[in-house]
Motif scaffolding. Structure first.
Motif, PDB file in Angstrom:
ATOM      1  N   PHE A  97       0.846  -1.191   0.000  1.00  0.00           N
ATOM      2  CA  PHE A  97       0.000   0.000   0.000  1.00  0.00           C
ATOM      3  C   PHE A  97       0.878   1.238   0.000  1.00  0.00           C
ATOM      4  O   PHE A  97       1.743   1.397   0.858  1.00  0.00           O
ATOM      5  N   ILE A  98       0.646   2.118  -0.985  1.00  0.00           N
ATOM      6  CA  ILE A  98       1.404   3.370  -1.068  1.00  0.00           C
ATOM      7  C   ILE A  98       0.646   4.492  -0.358  1.00  0.00           C
ATOM      8  O   ILE A  98       1.203   5.264   0.398  1.00  0.00           O
ATOM      9  N   GLY A  99      -0.628   4.579  -0.654  1.00  0.00           N
ATOM     10  CA  GLY A  99      -1.416   5.644  -0.046  1.00  0.00           C
ATOM     11  C   GLY A  99      -2.776   5.763  -0.705  1.00  0.00           C
ATOM     12  O   GLY A  99      -3.072   5.085  -1.691  1.00  0.00           O
ATOM     13  N   ARG A 100      -3.578   6.618  -0.129  1.00  0.00           N
ATOM     14  CA  ARG A 100      -4.908   6.895  -0.667  1.00  0.00           C
ATOM     15  C   ARG A 100      -4.892   8.307  -1.219  1.00  0.00           C
ATOM     16  O   ARG A 100      -4.411   9.229  -0.561  1.00  0.00           O
ATOM     17  N   VAL A 101      -5.419   8.455  -2.432  1.00  0.00           N
ATOM     18  CA  VAL A 101      -5.461   9.773  -3.061  1.00  0.00           C
ATOM     19  C   VAL A 101      -6.897  10.290  -3.077  1.00  0.00           C
ATOM     20  O   VAL A 101      -7.850   9.517  -3.056  1.00  0.00           O
ATOM     21  N   GLU A 127       6.724  15.532   5.537  1.00  0.00           N
ATOM     22  CA  GLU A 127       7.683  14.463   5.263  1.00  0.00           C
ATOM     23  C   GLU A 127       6.995  13.223   4.704  1.00  0.00           C
ATOM     24  O   GLU A 127       7.507  12.581   3.782  1.00  0.00           O
ATOM     25  N   ARG A 128       5.818  12.869   5.250  1.00  0.00           N
ATOM     26  CA  ARG A 128       5.058  11.727   4.717  1.00  0.00           C
ATOM     27  C   ARG A 128       4.653  11.981   3.266  1.00  0.00           C
ATOM     28  O   ARG A 128       4.721  11.089   2.423  1.00  0.00           O
ATOM     29  N   ARG A 130       6.165  13.794   1.054  1.00  0.00           N
ATOM     30  CA  ARG A 130       7.322  13.681   0.164  1.00  0.00           C
ATOM     31  C   ARG A 130       7.670  12.212  -0.093  1.00  0.00           C
ATOM     32  O   ARG A 130       7.915  11.812  -1.227  1.00  0.00           O
ATOM     33  N   ALA A 131       7.710  11.408   0.940  1.00  0.00           N
ATOM     34  CA  ALA A 131       8.042   9.986   0.777  1.00  0.00           C
ATOM     35  C   ALA A 131       6.982   9.292  -0.068  1.00  0.00           C
ATOM     36  O   ALA A 131       7.307   8.503  -0.965  1.00  0.00           O
ATOM     37  N   ARG A 132       5.734   9.580   0.214  1.00  0.00           N
ATOM     38  CA  ARG A 132       4.636   8.977  -0.539  1.00  0.00           C
ATOM     39  C   ARG A 132       4.696   9.419  -2.000  1.00  0.00           C
ATOM     40  O   ARG A 132       4.491   8.625  -2.915  1.00  0.00           O
ATOM     41  N   GLY A 133       5.000  10.702  -2.225  1.00  0.00           N
ATOM     42  CA  GLY A 133       5.117  11.215  -3.590  1.00  0.00           C
ATOM     43  C   GLY A 133       6.181  10.491  -4.380  1.00  0.00           C
ATOM     44  O   GLY A 133       6.006  10.186  -5.570  1.00  0.00           O
ATOM     45  N   ASN A 134       7.294  10.179  -3.727  1.00  0.00           N
ATOM     46  CA  ASN A 134       8.354   9.426  -4.392  1.00  0.00           C
ATOM     47  C   ASN A 134       7.873   8.032  -4.770  1.00  0.00           C
ATOM     48  O   ASN A 134       8.177   7.541  -5.866  1.00  0.00           O
ATOM     49  N   ASP A 135       7.126   7.382  -3.878  1.00  0.00           N
ATOM     50  CA  ASP A 135       6.582   6.056  -4.188  1.00  0.00           C
ATOM     51  C   ASP A 135       5.652   6.119  -5.398  1.00  0.00           C
ATOM     52  O   ASP A 135       5.697   5.246  -6.268  1.00  0.00           O
TER      53      ASP A 135
END
Length: 179
Positions: A97-101, A127-128, A130-135
């Protein structure tokens, strides 16, 4: 005292159609105050403002988690883009799971996010993000980030979204040359 659904309908003569959609999205979504069917059941033939209420009802969706998210969805669809899916869970190719958009067109790997002020003032949220954006980038997603300024001046982010669609459609069709 009126039910939540009746309250929504009673607002039809004092709110804009857009605000009726915002209120309806909240009531059937995160507010969990009523259902779309209950909203529909309040509409009575011959009442003043019925056209606006019916039009708003057609545009109400479950999934928007804030007023600004609903407004962004309406801006996007009013500009001619296809209806996005709301609150989409995104996973990496390995299933992680990367995240929910906020909203997305998953088949094209395009996401549209609304960032409120807490995204810039809360260090851990920043910070979250940025990390999620990279994923998302590594997994081939195009993420368009918007703020309150974009809600007021839509031309820039709509152009970015148009270009994202163009690029994604080229990728999807196998074409590599820009148009």
């Amino acid at each position: 005292m009126s039910s939540p659904a009746a309250t929504w309908y009673e607002c039809r003569t004092v709110l804009t159609e857009r605000d009726m959609v915002v209120l309806g999205d909240h009531m059937i979504g995160v507010g969990r105050l009523t259902t779309r069917e209950q909203l529909a059941g309040t509409i009575r033939r011959g009442d003043r403002g019925i056209t606006s209420a019916r039009s708003a009802l057609d545009r109400i969706r479950v999934g928007a988690e804030s007023r600004r998210e609903t407004i962004m969805r309406l801006v996007v669809t009013d500009a001619g883009f296809p209806e996005p899916q709301l609150t989409v869970n995104v996973h990496a190719a390995d299933g992680r799971f990367i995240g929910r958009v906020d909203m997305a067109w998953p088949e094209l790997r395009i996401a549209l996010e609304y960032d409120g002020d807490h995204h810039r003032t809360d260090r851990s949220a920043f910070e979250r993000d940025r990390a999620r954006g990279n994923d998302f980038t590594v997994e081939g997603w195009i993420v368009i980030r918007t703020t309150a300024v974009d809600v007021r001046r839509t031309a820039s982010f709509l152009e970015q979204l148009r270009r994202a669609f163009e690029n994604a459609l080229q990728r999807h069709d196998g074409s590599t040359a820009p148009r």
